[in-house]
Design a protein around this motif. Sequence first.
Motif, PDB file in Angstrom:
ATOM      1  N   ALA A 109       0.862  -1.183   0.000  1.00 13.02           N
ATOM      2  CA  ALA A 109       0.000   0.000   0.000  1.00 13.02           C
ATOM      3  C   ALA A 109       0.898   1.232   0.000  1.00 13.02           C
ATOM      4  O   ALA A 109       1.646   1.460   0.963  1.00 13.02           O
ATOM      5  N   ASP A 110       0.831   2.000  -1.061  1.00 16.13           N
ATOM      6  CA  ASP A 110       1.748   3.127  -1.215  1.00 16.13           C
ATOM      7  C   ASP A 110       1.201   4.371  -0.523  1.00 16.13           C
ATOM      8  O   ASP A 110       0.645   5.270  -1.138  1.00 16.13           O
ATOM      9  N   PHE A 111       1.344   4.384   0.819  1.00 14.79           N
ATOM     10  CA  PHE A 111       1.020   5.580   1.606  1.00 14.79           C
ATOM     11  C   PHE A 111       1.878   5.559   2.861  1.00 14.79           C
ATOM     12  O   PHE A 111       2.530   4.549   3.164  1.00 14.79           O
ATOM     13  N   SER A 112       1.906   6.634   3.592  1.00 11.27           N
ATOM     14  CA  SER A 112       2.941   6.833   4.615  1.00 11.27           C
ATOM     15  C   SER A 112       2.876   5.846   5.770  1.00 11.27           C
ATOM     16  O   SER A 112       3.897   5.576   6.408  1.00 11.27           O
ATOM     17  N   ASP A 113       1.705   5.295   6.083  1.00  9.58           N
ATOM     18  CA  ASP A 113       1.583   4.418   7.245  1.00  9.58           C
ATOM     19  C   ASP A 113       1.633   2.941   6.907  1.00  9.58           C
ATOM     20  O   ASP A 113       1.313   2.103   7.751  1.00  9.58           O
ATOM     21  N   CYS A 114       2.042   2.599   5.703  1.00  9.97           N
ATOM     22  CA  CYS A 114       2.205   1.194   5.355  1.00  9.97           C
ATOM     23  C   CYS A 114       3.292   0.571   6.222  1.00  9.97           C
ATOM     24  O   CYS A 114       4.381   1.135   6.367  1.00  9.97           O
ATOM     25  N   GLY A 115       2.995  -0.597   6.802  1.00 10.99           N
ATOM     26  CA  GLY A 115       4.015  -1.283   7.566  1.00 10.99           C
ATOM     27  C   GLY A 115       3.514  -1.883   8.871  1.00 10.99           C
ATOM     28  O   GLY A 115       2.380  -1.643   9.288  1.00 10.99           O
ATOM     29  N   PRO A 116       4.367  -2.667   9.543  1.00  4.52           N
ATOM     30  CA  PRO A 116       4.001  -3.314  10.802  1.00  4.52           C
ATOM     31  C   PRO A 116       3.835  -2.302  11.933  1.00  4.52           C
ATOM     32  O   PRO A 116       4.397  -1.201  11.904  1.00  4.52           O
ATOM     33  N   SER A 117       3.087  -2.717  12.941  1.00  2.12           N
ATOM     34  CA  SER A 117       2.867  -1.837  14.089  1.00  2.12           C
ATOM     35  C   SER A 117       2.539  -2.652  15.332  1.00  2.12           C
ATOM     36  O   SER A 117       2.287  -3.865  15.261  1.00  2.12           O
ATOM     37  N   ILE A 118       2.519  -1.968  16.462  1.00  2.00           N
ATOM     38  CA  ILE A 118       2.245  -2.579  17.765  1.00  2.00           C
ATOM     39  C   ILE A 118       1.257  -1.692  18.503  1.00  2.00           C
ATOM     40  O   ILE A 118       1.412  -0.460  18.517  1.00  2.00           O
ATOM     41  N   VAL A 119       0.232  -2.311  19.100  1.00  2.00           N
ATOM     42  CA  VAL A 119      -0.760  -1.583  19.888  1.00  2.00           C
ATOM     43  C   VAL A 119      -0.910  -2.284  21.229  1.00  2.00           C
ATOM     44  O   VAL A 119      -1.128  -3.504  21.272  1.00  2.00           O
ATOM     45  N   VAL A 120      -0.795  -1.522  22.311  1.00  2.00           N
ATOM     46  CA  VAL A 120      -0.857  -2.088  23.659  1.00  2.00           C
ATOM     47  C   VAL A 120      -1.820  -1.281  24.519  1.00  2.00           C
ATOM     48  O   VAL A 120      -1.837  -0.047  24.464  1.00  2.00           O
ATOM     49  N   TYR A 121      -2.615  -1.996  25.344  1.00  2.00           N
ATOM     50  CA  TYR A 121      -3.510  -1.375  26.321  1.00  2.00           C
ATOM     51  C   TYR A 121      -3.156  -1.947  27.690  1.00  2.00           C
ATOM     52  O   TYR A 121      -3.103  -3.175  27.853  1.00  2.00           O
ATOM     53  N   ALA A 122      -2.897  -1.058  28.648  1.00  2.00           N
ATOM     54  CA  ALA A 122      -2.425  -1.517  29.961  1.00  2.00           C
ATOM     55  C   ALA A 122      -2.933  -0.586  31.059  1.00  2.00           C
ATOM     56  O   ALA A 122      -3.489   0.484  30.791  1.00  2.00           O
ATOM     57  N   SER A 123      -2.683  -0.973  32.300  1.00  2.00           N
ATOM     58  CA  SER A 123      -3.240  -0.271  33.453  1.00  2.00           C
ATOM     59  C   SER A 123      -2.666   1.127  33.651  1.00  2.00           C
ATOM     60  O   SER A 123      -3.304   1.985  34.261  1.00  2.00           O
ATOM     61  N   SER A 124      -1.461   1.373  33.158  1.00  2.00           N
ATOM     62  CA  SER A 124      -0.854   2.702  33.283  1.00  2.00           C
ATOM     63  C   SER A 124      -0.100   3.033  32.009  1.00  2.00           C
ATOM     64  O   SER A 124       0.272   2.134  31.239  1.00  2.00           O
ATOM     65  N   GLN A 125       0.146   4.325  31.799  1.00  2.00           N
ATOM     66  CA  GLN A 125       0.876   4.733  30.603  1.00  2.00           C
ATOM     67  C   GLN A 125       2.293   4.192  30.632  1.00  2.00           C
ATOM     68  O   GLN A 125       2.845   3.798  29.593  1.00  2.00           O
ATOM     69  N   GLU A 126       2.878   4.145  31.795  1.00  2.00           N
ATOM     70  CA  GLU A 126       4.249   3.632  31.917  1.00  2.00           C
ATOM     71  C   GLU A 126       4.322   2.174  31.476  1.00  2.00           C
ATOM     72  O   GLU A 126       5.224   1.776  30.723  1.00  2.00           O
ATOM     73  N   VAL A 127       3.365   1.369  31.944  1.00  3.86           N
ATOM     74  CA  VAL A 127       3.360  -0.053  31.588  1.00  3.86           C
ATOM     75  C   VAL A 127       3.060  -0.229  30.098  1.00  3.86           C
ATOM     76  O   VAL A 127       3.677  -1.053  29.418  1.00  3.86           O
ATOM     77  N   ALA A 128       2.117   0.549  29.568  1.00  6.07           N
ATOM     78  CA  ALA A 128       1.786   0.455  28.145  1.00  6.07           C
ATOM     79  C   ALA A 128       2.999   0.799  27.289  1.00  6.07           C
ATOM     80  O   ALA A 128       3.329   0.087  26.328  1.00  6.07           O
ATOM     81  N   ASP A 129       3.689   1.891  27.610  1.00  5.92           N
ATOM     82  CA  ASP A 129       4.861   2.311  26.833  1.00  5.92           C
ATOM     83  C   ASP A 129       5.990   1.296  26.936  1.00  5.92           C
ATOM     84  O   ASP A 129       6.636   0.957  25.927  1.00  5.92           O
ATOM     85  N   GLU A 130       6.224   0.800  28.129  1.00  2.00           N
ATOM     86  CA  GLU A 130       7.309  -0.160  28.328  1.00  2.00           C
ATOM     87  C   GLU A 130       7.037  -1.452  27.562  1.00  2.00           C
ATOM     88  O   GLU A 130       7.929  -2.007  26.914  1.00  2.00           O
TER      89      GLU A 130
END
Length: 525
Positions: free
Chosen positions: A243-264
Amino acid sequence: MSGLRVAVGGFMHETNTFAPSKAGIDAFIEGGGWPSLSEGPALIKATRNVNMGICGFVEVAEAQGWDTVPTLWCAASPSAHVTKDAFEILTSRLLEGIRCAGHLDGVYLDLHGAMVAEHVDDGEGEILMRVRDVIGPDVPLIASLDLHANVTQRMFDMADALIAYRTYPHVDMSETGRRSALYLRRLMRGQRDAKAFRQVPFLIPIAWQCTSMEPGRSLYAGLSALEERGIGSASLLMGFPAADFSDCGPSIVVYASSQEVADETADDLLHAVAEQESAFSGRVYSPREGVLQAMKLSDNASRPVVIADTQDNPGAGGNSDTTGMLRALVEADAKRAAIGAIVDPLAAAKAHEAGIGAHIWLSLGGKSGIEGDAPLEADYVVEALSDGRLTASGPFYGGARMQLGPSACLRLGGVRIVVASRKAQMADQEMYRFVGIEPKQQAILVNKSSVHFRADFEPIAEAILVCAAPGPMPVDPATLPFTRLRKGMRLSPNGPFFDERRSLQSTMHKDLSHVSTAPDRRIYD
């Protein structure tokens, strides 16, 4: 939590912006191997007991006693862009269903995640934004996504949760719907997690995204382990690399109890994928090499050798009509070989007109304008005819009722060919049997598929080979003429940066359209 009112719907398309054909409204009405477009109560009936996200979600919703409000659900075979008319008509009907539902406690959408329309690059982001405008900021909005989704920041921002498949072949589509329902239950109880989103800086060829082999197997096993340790939800999306657009590619999505845990957690997953970059590779054969190797292996085999005709995969935007692998089989004088499906409505019609046992001169397939491909003109024998109706009962399609239109089994020498009028990925043994070919009795099977066929064919296969005949979905995404990827994106594992390749193109004016006929041996051998 009985008595809650939840709207459900879906609009699914995987877009290969380099493919030869676009998806208009008729493509969604037909369904392309999936149930046809349905609205209201008919939606629930059409998607019942099929391996799809919406089926699993509804099962849980009914068990919970929720008042489920069906809106619109549709899907079409992967292709080039969804036309503007189709996108606007179907999105408007989906929104109207939600708008007319009255009070809602939640909304679930069964989406793919890699839709590009003629006028909108980020199809799902646009849909989610429009739904959010209708329901407001407080009603939980959740979507299940394909493992190949190209997730954008807007998709991530608009949805309260994005939950993706964890298997390729996608044998867990219905299970992902169930997981989505359980997560929506959390949201409707007032539990809101912090969330994190990361994008992987290299494209992954779809042939090596398979989760039944490494590195996918271990990476996805880690997601379940994270949730067992208390993470709300974690998804790794391999992306759809055409798909020839800027967001083509793999990604990761996480939902967690705190922002620190989600980011880590998201950073740890990003690091784990990066560590495995070199492992996203495998052997690719030319058509002639692959057929000769298959014939050699089949000499002493009791089961068929299966070849993936990966570059004409209709599940990745191909029209399922190229003839490169068929030519290789015929030229090698292969015996007890079968290939499917070649989509050619005119050839199917002529076979029906001629009847079983007839010899007919046909110019078969090769009508998509793919460089290096052409119709195969020959005298074919009509061995069987079908109206194209079948139930694909294997683990990928999971009971999908297909209508492939007038179809036939044609024979050329020792090769039998499944010819259909409508395309669907060759990922189920029944897609041979419906025209009288028993796949287990063949020495060689050539499937127009990249990975999904493995779910039903791996158990009967002596070996599986991947071949690269001319087609619109190159096994190596670095050979595609991208113009709009984001800066710093690598075009394949350990491959060139998009910025560097674009600079080289502008300097040398190099035409890369022909490269799809041959894989890059530096990466795949």
